[in-house]
Write an enzyme that holds these catalytic residues in place. Structure first.
Site, PDB file in Angstrom:
ATOM      1  N   GLY A  11       0.833  -1.197   0.000  1.00 31.79           N
ATOM      2  CA  GLY A  11       0.000   0.000   0.000  1.00 31.79           C
ATOM      3  C   GLY A  11       0.866   1.246   0.000  1.00 31.79           C
ATOM      4  O   GLY A  11       0.558   2.247   0.654  1.00 31.79           O
ATOM      5  N   GLY A 100      -0.725  -3.638  10.292  1.00 31.26           N
ATOM      6  CA  GLY A 100      -1.397  -2.555  10.994  1.00 31.26           C
ATOM      7  C   GLY A 100      -2.804  -2.326  10.493  1.00 31.26           C
ATOM      8  O   GLY A 100      -3.480  -1.398  10.933  1.00 31.26           O
ATOM      9  N   ALA A 124      -0.755  -5.535  15.472  1.00 29.59           N
ATOM     10  CA  ALA A 124      -1.164  -4.584  16.507  1.00 29.59           C
ATOM     11  C   ALA A 124      -2.100  -3.566  15.891  1.00 29.59           C
ATOM     12  O   ALA A 124      -1.954  -3.208  14.720  1.00 29.59           O
ATOM     13  CB  ALA A 124       0.049  -3.889  17.116  1.00 29.59           C
ATOM     14  N   HIS A 157     -11.026  10.472  15.640  1.00 28.79           N
ATOM     15  CA  HIS A 157     -10.189  10.347  14.449  1.00 28.79           C
ATOM     16  C   HIS A 157     -10.713  11.249  13.338  1.00 28.79           C
ATOM     17  O   HIS A 157     -11.820  11.781  13.417  1.00 28.79           O
ATOM     18  CB  HIS A 157     -10.148   8.896  13.955  1.00 28.79           C
ATOM     19  N   LYS A 161     -11.807   8.022   8.424  1.00 29.73           N
ATOM     20  CA  LYS A 161     -11.676   6.691   9.024  1.00 29.73           C
ATOM     21  C   LYS A 161     -12.988   5.940   8.884  1.00 29.73           C
ATOM     22  O   LYS A 161     -14.060   6.472   9.187  1.00 29.73           O
ATOM     23  CB  LYS A 161     -11.273   6.797  10.495  1.00 29.73           C
TER      24      LYS A 161
END
Length: 273
Positions: A11, A100, A124, A157, A161
């Site tokens: 990405g 991630g 994580a 955020h 998102k």
């Protein structure tokens, strides 16, 4: 940890991908590959120029298969469907992964767990060292307060998102619930509206804010009678996430095949609270 791990960024053309390229270069490691979707107009571009750090001689590839042989580890901050394919390819090739991506389905989480039997995987919801220190503080607060307080988690955020609550908020909730011997799936309350009745002591509430360009803010509130403790982490840019992911990538190379998290990377499992 490998002295000079060969790191691939998946990405690479996205916001986080470009920052990861910068972070790999800043850490002095080798950017072995940068991958985008085959149909992306960025394929063939220089990864360094794309990331704003100048020409580095690494071209954006449209095929992970073609570049896996050049990588010791790949960092994946993409989307669940894309990561699903990357897991299969890296598992077969035995290439370590740092993931991630958030918003996985239960089936995709199972695939991640299965892949970790083939190759080492660090997963994580948040790679910021500060966030992971915050998690450790939440575990300490939970042990001290026990069931004597009400617990609420608020996260904010940017408007783009797509998942809520954030993976980091859930990670915070899971750390608190596990410390208290609770099941977050049973105790989590994700919204309140209308006549809800009195608050149940065991519940862990989540509140979500979306707007503007907020990088990420998380607050856990331990609310008692006459006092309230708030533990907050605020991110002002994304480099802290990228730097932590690169640190994890360097750490995981050469490890045995299993699933790791940032507690392992930072040595937190050896620290008792």
């Amino acid at each position: 940890m490998s002295a000079s791990p060969r790191i691939g960024v998946l990405g690479a053309g996205g916001r986080m991908g470009r920052i990861l390229i910068q972070a790999v270069q800043q850490a002095g490691y080798q950017l072995a590959a940068a991958v985008e979707r085959p149909e992306s107009s960025l394929v063939g571009s220089d990864a360094g120029e794309l990331a704003g750090i100048g020409h580095i001689g690494v071209k954006i590839s449209g095929s992970l298969v073609e570049v896996l042989k050049d990588c010791d580890v790949v960092i994946d901050f993409t989307a669940p469907v894309a990561t699903e394919q990357h897991l299969k390819l890296c598992g077969d090739a035995g290439v370590a992964m740092v993931i991630g991506t958030t918003g996985f389905s239960e089936q995709q989480k199972q695939l991640l767990n299965e892949t970790a039997h083939q190759t080492p995987v660090v997963y994580a919801a948040n790679y910021s060292v500060g966030v992971n220190v915050t998690i450790k503080l939440l575990e300490l607060a939970s042990k001290v307060f026990g069931d004597s307080v009400d617990i609420e988690i608020i996260e904010a955020h940017h408007r783009h998102k797509v998942d809520a609550p954030s993976g980091t908020a859930l990670m915070m909730g899971e750390a608190i619930a596990e410390t208290l011997g609770r099941d977050l799936k049973q105790d989590a309350v994700y919204c309140r509206e209308g006549h809800t009745g009195p608050r149940e002591r065991q519940s862990i509430g989540f509140q979500t804010i979306r707007g503007g360009d907020i990088v990420g803010e998380h607050t856990a509130m331990f609310i008692g009678e006459g006092e309230r403790v708030e533990i907050t982490h605020k991110a002002t840019n994304r480099m802290n996430f990228a730097a932590g992911a690169v640190r994890a990538a360097a750490w995981v190379v050469g490890r045995e095949a299993r699933k790791y998290d940032m507690k392992d990377v930072l040595g937190f499992n050896d620290i008792q609270v």
